[in-house]
Scaffold this motif. Structure first.
Motif, PDB file in Angstrom:
ATOM      1  N   VAL A  17      11.823  86.998 -20.581  1.00 12.90           N
ATOM      2  CA  VAL A  17      10.985  87.200 -19.396  1.00 12.90           C
ATOM      3  C   VAL A  17      10.240  85.905 -19.074  1.00 12.90           C
ATOM      4  O   VAL A  17       9.461  85.414 -19.894  1.00 12.90           O
ATOM      5  CB  VAL A  17       9.951  88.332 -19.613  1.00 12.90           C
ATOM      6  N   TRP A  18      10.484  85.354 -17.901  1.00 16.81           N
ATOM      7  CA  TRP A  18       9.742  84.187 -17.425  1.00 16.81           C
ATOM      8  C   TRP A  18       8.867  84.595 -16.254  1.00 16.81           C
ATOM      9  O   TRP A  18       9.231  85.481 -15.472  1.00 16.81           O
ATOM     10  CB  TRP A  18      10.695  83.077 -16.975  1.00 16.81           C
ATOM     11  N   GLN A  19       7.709  83.963 -16.151  1.00 20.46           N
ATOM     12  CA  GLN A  19       6.804  84.243 -15.035  1.00 20.46           C
ATOM     13  C   GLN A  19       6.238  82.961 -14.450  1.00 20.46           C
ATOM     14  O   GLN A  19       5.747  82.089 -15.182  1.00 20.46           O
ATOM     15  CB  GLN A  19       5.640  85.111 -15.494  1.00 20.46           C
ATOM     16  N   ALA A  20       6.319  82.864 -13.132  1.00 22.81           N
ATOM     17  CA  ALA A  20       5.644  81.760 -12.446  1.00 22.81           C
ATOM     18  C   ALA A  20       4.177  82.133 -12.270  1.00 22.81           C
ATOM     19  O   ALA A  20       3.809  83.306 -12.327  1.00 22.81           O
ATOM     20  CB  ALA A  20       6.295  81.505 -11.092  1.00 22.81           C
ATOM     21  N   GLY A  21       3.349  81.121 -12.055  1.00 21.79           N
ATOM     22  CA  GLY A  21       1.926  81.396 -11.904  1.00 21.79           C
ATOM     23  C   GLY A  21       1.256  80.489 -10.896  1.00 21.79           C
ATOM     24  O   GLY A  21       1.839  79.513 -10.415  1.00 21.79           O
ATOM     25  N   GLY A  22       0.033  80.834 -10.571  1.00 22.71           N
ATOM     26  CA  GLY A  22      -0.749  80.079  -9.604  1.00 22.71           C
ATOM     27  C   GLY A  22      -2.133  79.779 -10.128  1.00 22.71           C
ATOM     28  O   GLY A  22      -2.411  79.917 -11.323  1.00 22.71           O
ATOM     29  N   ILE A  23      -3.010  79.392  -9.206  1.00 20.80           N
ATOM     30  CA  ILE A  23      -4.370  78.983  -9.579  1.00 20.80           C
ATOM     31  C   ILE A  23      -5.380  79.734  -8.718  1.00 20.80           C
ATOM     32  O   ILE A  23      -5.395  79.592  -7.492  1.00 20.80           O
ATOM     33  CB  ILE A  23      -4.583  77.472  -9.378  1.00 20.80           C
ATOM     34  N   ALA A  24      -6.221  80.535  -9.350  1.00 20.57           N
ATOM     35  CA  ALA A  24      -7.323  81.198  -8.658  1.00 20.57           C
ATOM     36  C   ALA A  24      -8.574  80.335  -8.803  1.00 20.57           C
ATOM     37  O   ALA A  24      -8.856  79.824  -9.893  1.00 20.57           O
ATOM     38  CB  ALA A  24      -7.577  82.585  -9.245  1.00 20.57           C
ATOM     39  N   LEU A  66       4.701  89.562 -24.949  1.00 22.52           N
ATOM     40  CA  LEU A  66       3.675  88.594 -25.339  1.00 22.52           C
ATOM     41  C   LEU A  66       3.897  87.223 -24.710  1.00 22.52           C
ATOM     42  O   LEU A  66       5.009  86.689 -24.756  1.00 22.52           O
ATOM     43  CB  LEU A  66       3.696  88.450 -26.865  1.00 22.52           C
ATOM     44  N   PRO A  67       2.850  86.626 -24.129  1.00 20.11           N
ATOM     45  CA  PRO A  67       2.938  85.214 -23.728  1.00 20.11           C
ATOM     46  C   PRO A  67       3.132  84.375 -24.991  1.00 20.11           C
ATOM     47  O   PRO A  67       2.202  84.203 -25.786  1.00 20.11           O
ATOM     48  CB  PRO A  67       1.581  84.942 -23.068  1.00 20.11           C
ATOM     49  N   LEU A  68       4.322  83.871 -25.189  1.00 15.87           N
ATOM     50  CA  LEU A  68       4.679  83.264 -26.468  1.00 15.87           C
ATOM     51  C   LEU A  68       3.805  82.066 -26.818  1.00 15.87           C
ATOM     52  O   LEU A  68       3.511  81.820 -27.993  1.00 15.87           O
ATOM     53  CB  LEU A  68       6.149  82.856 -26.453  1.00 15.87           C
ATOM     54  N   THR A 124       5.472  75.184  -8.226  1.00 15.36           N
ATOM     55  CA  THR A 124       4.443  75.465  -9.212  1.00 15.36           C
ATOM     56  C   THR A 124       4.830  74.811 -10.529  1.00 15.36           C
ATOM     57  O   THR A 124       6.006  74.782 -10.893  1.00 15.36           O
ATOM     58  CB  THR A 124       4.240  76.981  -9.442  1.00 15.36           C
ATOM     59  N   PHE A 125       3.840  74.261 -11.223  1.00 14.33           N
ATOM     60  CA  PHE A 125       4.111  73.656 -12.531  1.00 14.33           C
ATOM     61  C   PHE A 125       3.897  74.668 -13.639  1.00 14.33           C
ATOM     62  O   PHE A 125       4.051  74.357 -14.820  1.00 14.33           O
ATOM     63  CB  PHE A 125       3.218  72.424 -12.755  1.00 14.33           C
ATOM     64  N   TRP A 126       3.531  75.907 -13.272  1.00 13.84           N
ATOM     65  CA  TRP A 126       3.180  76.930 -14.272  1.00 13.84           C
ATOM     66  C   TRP A 126       4.281  77.990 -14.376  1.00 13.84           C
ATOM     67  O   TRP A 126       4.386  78.884 -13.541  1.00 13.84           O
ATOM     68  CB  TRP A 126       1.855  77.593 -13.878  1.00 13.84           C
ATOM     69  N   PHE A 127       5.133  77.855 -15.373  1.00 12.71           N
ATOM     70  CA  PHE A 127       6.118  78.881 -15.722  1.00 12.71           C
ATOM     71  C   PHE A 127       5.934  79.216 -17.191  1.00 12.71           C
ATOM     72  O   PHE A 127       6.025  78.338 -18.050  1.00 12.71           O
ATOM     73  CB  PHE A 127       7.551  78.388 -15.486  1.00 12.71           C
ATOM     74  N   MET A 128       5.675  80.473 -17.476  1.00  8.79           N
ATOM     75  CA  MET A 128       5.415  80.896 -18.856  1.00  8.79           C
ATOM     76  C   MET A 128       6.474  81.878 -19.339  1.00  8.79           C
ATOM     77  O   MET A 128       6.922  82.749 -18.592  1.00  8.79           O
ATOM     78  CB  MET A 128       4.035  81.549 -18.964  1.00  8.79           C
ATOM     79  N   PHE A 129       6.839  81.735 -20.603  1.00  7.00           N
ATOM     80  CA  PHE A 129       7.785  82.640 -21.252  1.00  7.00           C
ATOM     81  C   PHE A 129       7.004  83.788 -21.871  1.00  7.00           C
ATOM     82  O   PHE A 129       6.159  83.573 -22.735  1.00  7.00           O
ATOM     83  CB  PHE A 129       8.560  81.864 -22.316  1.00  7.00           C
ATOM     84  N   GLU A 130       7.254  85.030 -21.415  1.00  2.18           N
ATOM     85  CA  GLU A 130       6.545  86.208 -21.906  1.00  2.18           C
ATOM     86  C   GLU A 130       7.558  87.267 -22.331  1.00  2.18           C
ATOM     87  O   GLU A 130       7.720  88.305 -21.684  1.00  2.18           O
ATOM     88  CB  GLU A 130       5.603  86.766 -20.825  1.00  2.18           C
ATOM     89  N   PRO A 131       8.270  87.041 -23.416  1.00  2.00           N
ATOM     90  CA  PRO A 131       9.351  87.941 -23.809  1.00  2.00           C
ATOM     91  C   PRO A 131       8.885  89.238 -24.452  1.00  2.00           C
ATOM     92  O   PRO A 131       7.733  89.364 -24.879  1.00  2.00           O
ATOM     93  CB  PRO A 131      10.118  87.100 -24.837  1.00  2.00           C
ATOM     94  N   LEU A 132       9.813  90.184 -24.522  1.00  5.03           N
ATOM     95  CA  LEU A 132       9.637  91.363 -25.361  1.00  5.03           C
ATOM     96  C   LEU A 132      10.146  90.974 -26.739  1.00  5.03           C
ATOM     97  O   LEU A 132      11.300  90.569 -26.901  1.00  5.03           O
ATOM     98  CB  LEU A 132      10.437  92.546 -24.810  1.00  5.03           C
ATOM     99  N   LEU A 133       9.263  91.067 -27.736  1.00  5.64           N
ATOM    100  CA  LEU A 133       9.560  90.626 -29.095  1.00  5.64           C
ATOM    101  C   LEU A 133       9.501  91.786 -30.074  1.00  5.64           C
ATOM    102  O   LEU A 133       8.715  92.724 -29.890  1.00  5.64           O
ATOM    103  CB  LEU A 133       8.545  89.560 -29.536  1.00  5.64           C
TER     104      LEU A 133
END
Length: 342
Positions: free
Chosen positions: A154-161, A100-102, A242-251
């Motif tokens: 789990v961390w994920q970098a992201g971009g802009i569409a 889940l994206p926390l 990138t300024f977009w890093f999101m924490f998406e752990p297994l919970l």
């Protein structure tokens, strides 16, 4: 005279049937089944969404290491429950597990918006160092008090569409309707002159195709898995800055955790931690693959440079950081702990 032997035969058959069923019944009673729901597309082959692959690996290894006493049923693509309901369901114990994206839970637990704070985390290595740092210990304490526990970081970098020109600098966002991902990113977007729209990544495709959105910020994996290249004309990748890093752990929900035996708890903890290198590898691979997928579609592919990144950081500190410090309990202390992780 003929009825007695017939009845005896029927009785014998029924008894035999129950005896045959007995081991299976015992086995079923000894097996704990947990449900894992996530919003991401089901993985088909090696190029599938690594977050679903992570869930599958977790389920397979847990079953194997517990000798079948613990089984995980996976429901991808929000097929068990809606995306935005999963955080609350974990808290209440009506959902057992989720990738889940926390930050989606920021409305219920404001502290978790720290996990998508613009430019707070700038590399995968830095994000994983949270785990053993004071900020990670505090985050886990907050989550467990709210009904859930982290199994895999789990961390994920992201971009802009974008449906039009690439967005790299804040001025490029002026007047655009943009999806950020949570309150922190929304504040950044608004601060840059855009109009933030909040919806889960699984709904971006429809919103961009109908013009509800002009652009969207999301993880590299989601930019690929949700086929946003079909509705975009350009993408800003996460290969560099990138300024977009999101924490998406297994919970896991604390209610499900407490139903497990001590041995099962040990297994899910060890298996969860063992999958962290797989998550980093998958996320980094998608940061690179993102450019290939969009270029193949004929979209413009760009990267963010240091100067543009610095502009975003300045806006973030005046908007998202300031709001968090002033409006979240112990917000400044949490920010200080997070910023101490280099």
């Amino acid at each position: 005279m003929t009825k007695k032997p017939f009845r005896a035969l029927v009785s014998a058959l029924i008894s035999a049937s129950f005896m045959a069923m007995a081991p299976a019944t015992v086995q079923a009673a000894d097996t704990t089944v947990l449900k894992l729901s996530h919003q991401f597309p089901a993985s088909n082959g090696p190029d599938g969404d690594f977050r679903d692959q992570l869930a599958q690996k977790f389920a397979a290894e847990v079953t194997q290491k517990t000798g079948g006493s613990l089984k995980i049923e996976i429901y991808p693509g929000s097929s068990l429950m809606k995306t935005k309901s999963q955080f609350s369901a974990l808290r209440k114990g009506t959902l057992d597990l989720s990738v889940l994206p926390l930050a989606y839970g920021g409305g219920e637990v404001p502290e978790v918006t720290l996990t998508l704070m613009p430019a707070l985390v700038q590399s995968y290595e830095q994000g994983l160092r949270w785990k053993t740092a004071p900020i990670g210990v505090e985050l886990e304490k907050i989550l467990e008090a709210k009904g859930m526990k982290i199994l895999t970081w789990v961390w994920q970098a992201g971009g802009i569409a974008s449906r039009d020109k690439p967005i790299t600098q804040p001025e490029h966002m002026k007047g655009l309707k943009v999806r950020g991902g949570d309150r922190s990113m929304d504040l950044l977007i608004n601060g840059a002159g855009g109009a933030a729209t909040n919806l889960p990544s699984s709904e971006i495709y429809s919103a961009m195709s109908t013009g509800v959105l002009d652009a969207a910020l999301t993880s590299s994996t989601s930019l690929i898995s949700y086929r946003l290249n079909e509705v975009a004309k350009s993408v800003t990748t996460a290969r560099g800055k990138t300024f977009w890093f999101m924490f998406e752990p297994l919970l896991i929900s604390m209610e499900a955790w407490n139903r497990l035996t001590s041995e099962q708890q040990k297994v899910v903890t060890e298996v969860g931690a063992s999958l962290e290198p797989f998550a980093v590898e998958g996320a980094k691979r998608d940061d690179q693959r993102l450019a290939e997928v969009y270029a193949k579609s004929g979209d413009t592919v760009v990267d963010m440079d240091d100067a543009a990144f610095a502009q975003w950081v300045a806006i973030a500190k005046e908007t998202a950081y300031k709001h968090f410090a002033e409006n979240v309990k112990n917000g400044q202390a949490l920010l200080d702990m997070a910023q101490a992780v280099k």
